[in-house]
Design an enzyme around this catalytic site. Structure first.
Site, short mmCIF file in Angstrom:
data_model
loop_
_atom_site.label_atom_id
_atom_site.label_comp_id
_atom_site.label_asym_id
_atom_site.label_seq_id
_atom_site.Cartn_x
_atom_site.Cartn_y
_atom_site.Cartn_z
N HIS A 315 0.85 -1.19 0.00
CA HIS A 315 0.00 0.00 0.00
C HIS A 315 0.89 1.24 0.00
O HIS A 315 1.95 1.26 0.63
CB HIS A 315 -0.92 0.02 1.23
N ASP A 372 -7.89 -3.97 -0.59
CA ASP A 372 -8.43 -4.15 -1.94
C ASP A 372 -8.41 -5.62 -2.35
O ASP A 372 -9.30 -6.08 -3.07
CB ASP A 372 -7.64 -3.31 -2.95
#
Length: 438
Positions: A315, A372
């Site tokens: 991330h 995600d």
């Protein structure tokens, strides 16, 4: 709620202009947590120079009390509460109250807030004509941008941004109507009749019912699916000053109405580098194709010269583990187990997760599965097409956008956004008439 001003510390930063020998002392500001910031508001006036920060990754654009992130250690807190505690013990509407008002509600206040939201779940009936103006194959995000932007034409009784009551009514309407708008976008895309909201269901249950119910049979919402949906909403409710939130604030700084600002945020979220990441995870899994090819693609991911990237791992903000992923990982396995889905793609995802978490290369670099990765798997298992993934993200993030917009409007120091530039074009040219141009 008024925004507390950042405190000027005793520290200063001295800037020296080597061409003139002049020095300038800039104050240093400090918040409750996080890095301190150099106050450069007077820099141009004193030095004649701007700062240069493409992407604003080293620039604080505002002061905020809403969300705090420490990506190095994997912390995400809303109004001081950890995302893990909120996802485990709270529900989405309670988190909405927290983001909007600053505190978790007591029992009476929670009941009152939920009743207020439920009163606004229906959309104006004439909006149905707007949906029917789109092509059947229109992307649901395109529909959502258009419908949300058009809401100011239907609810113009609450768009006076200088009126606190109007601001709150708009906030309630956006939170309440977004599930209806999103479900209608899906229904229109698949050619099914719209399903009206039911106020006897929870926020997540109501959305699932509006999305998947058909007139010919009863739709029963499974508890684990509703819980997972609610968790997804909580985990995506706000994420500090990301691209879409910054877009909402920038649009709002001009005095635009809240519906226009949220439509701008949805447009920003639509980008694959932002809200489309979980859709990219499913596309990646389709490209890998089978469990046998996982080692091959992990090697491709390790090769810097190979364009392939392992989507849903690592991330930009979280340099450690994404705290939202840990919560959603549990829900992923619960949903897959209860639904008993025999889907090769989902089995592939679980195997990829297992192998990557045992691979030294990814562990050393802390490239763990992020939110995600898991949200895409859950949404696919529930039955959402990939085109709806970003729509669901926008639905969940609406409360964060509204809370950030509201905070900005109520901040006395806020000004219209006006980034600067370094001009690199032609300095000056004389005009040449058309007949003399070669």
């Amino acid at each position: 709620m008024n925004v507390k001003a950042a405190k000027t510390t005793d520290a200063t930063v001295t800037v020296t202009d080597n061409s003139t020998g002049k020095t300038f002392d800039l104050p240093v500001l400090g918040g409750t947590l996080g890095p301190r910031a150099i106050d450069v508001r007077k820099l141009y006036a004193e030095t004649g120079m701007f700062t240069y920060d493409p992407g604003f990754t080293s620039t604080a654009s505002c002061e905020s009390e809403i969300t705090y992130i420490d990506g190095d250690v994997g912390i995400l807190r809303h109004r001081g509460y950890s995302i893990e505690e909120l996802a485990e013990n709270s529900d989405y509407l309670e988190v909405c109250h927290l983001l909007l008002y600053g505190d978790l509600p007591n029992a009476d206040r929670k009941q009152e807030f939920e009743a207020t939201i439920l009163r606004h779940t229906m959309v104006h009936e004439q909006l149905l004509y707007l949906y029917r103006g789109f092509r059947r194959d229109a992307h649901p995000m395109a529909i959502m941008v258009g419908v949300v932007g058009a809401m100011s034409a239907f609810y113009h009784d609450s768009i006076d941004i200088d009126d606190p009551t109007h601001r709150m009514i708009s906030a309630h309407r956006m939170i309440a109507k977004m599930p209806t708008i999103a479900a209608m976008a899906y229904k229109f895309s698949v050619g099914q009749p719209f399903t009206y909201p039911r106020n006897d269901l929870s926020y997540a249950e109501n959305f699932l019912h509006m999305t998947f119910a058909v007139p010919t049979e009863e739709y029963i919402v499974r508890p684990s699916v509703a819980k997972a949906m609610d968790r997804i909403f909580i985990l995506h409710a706000d994420h500090e000053q990301n691209a879409s939130t910054s877009t909402v604030r920038l649009a709002g700084s001009s005095g635009a109405n809240p519906f226009a600002c949220i439509a701008a945020g949805i447009s920003s979220l639509w980008g694959p580098a932002h809200g489309g990441a979980n859709e990219a995870v499913l596309n990646m899994l389709n490209e890998i194709g089978s469990k046998e090819r996982i080692p091959e693609y992990l090697e491709k991911a390790k090769n810097k010269d190979d364009p392939f990237r392992l989507m849903g791992f690592g991330h930009r903000v979280y340099k450690n583990y994404d705290p939202r992923a840990a919560v959603l990982r549990q829900s992923t396995h619960e949903v897959l187990e209860e639904l008993g889905i025999d889907d090769p793609l989902l089995e592939l995802a679980m195997e990829l997760e297992r192998i990557a978490l045992e691979d030294e290369y990814f562990v050393e670099r802390k490239l763990f599965p992020n939110v995600d990765f898991y949200s895409g798997i859950i949404l696919s298992a529930i039955g959402f097409p990939t085109s709806m993934f970003t729509v669901l993200f926008a639905l969940a993030r609406t409360v964060g956008w509204v809370a950030q917009w509201k905070e900005m409007i109520e901040d006395p120091s806020q000004r219209i956004g006006r980034p600067r530039q370094i001009f690199t074009g032609e300095a000056e040219r004389n005009f040449i008439t058309l007949k003399d141009r070669l």
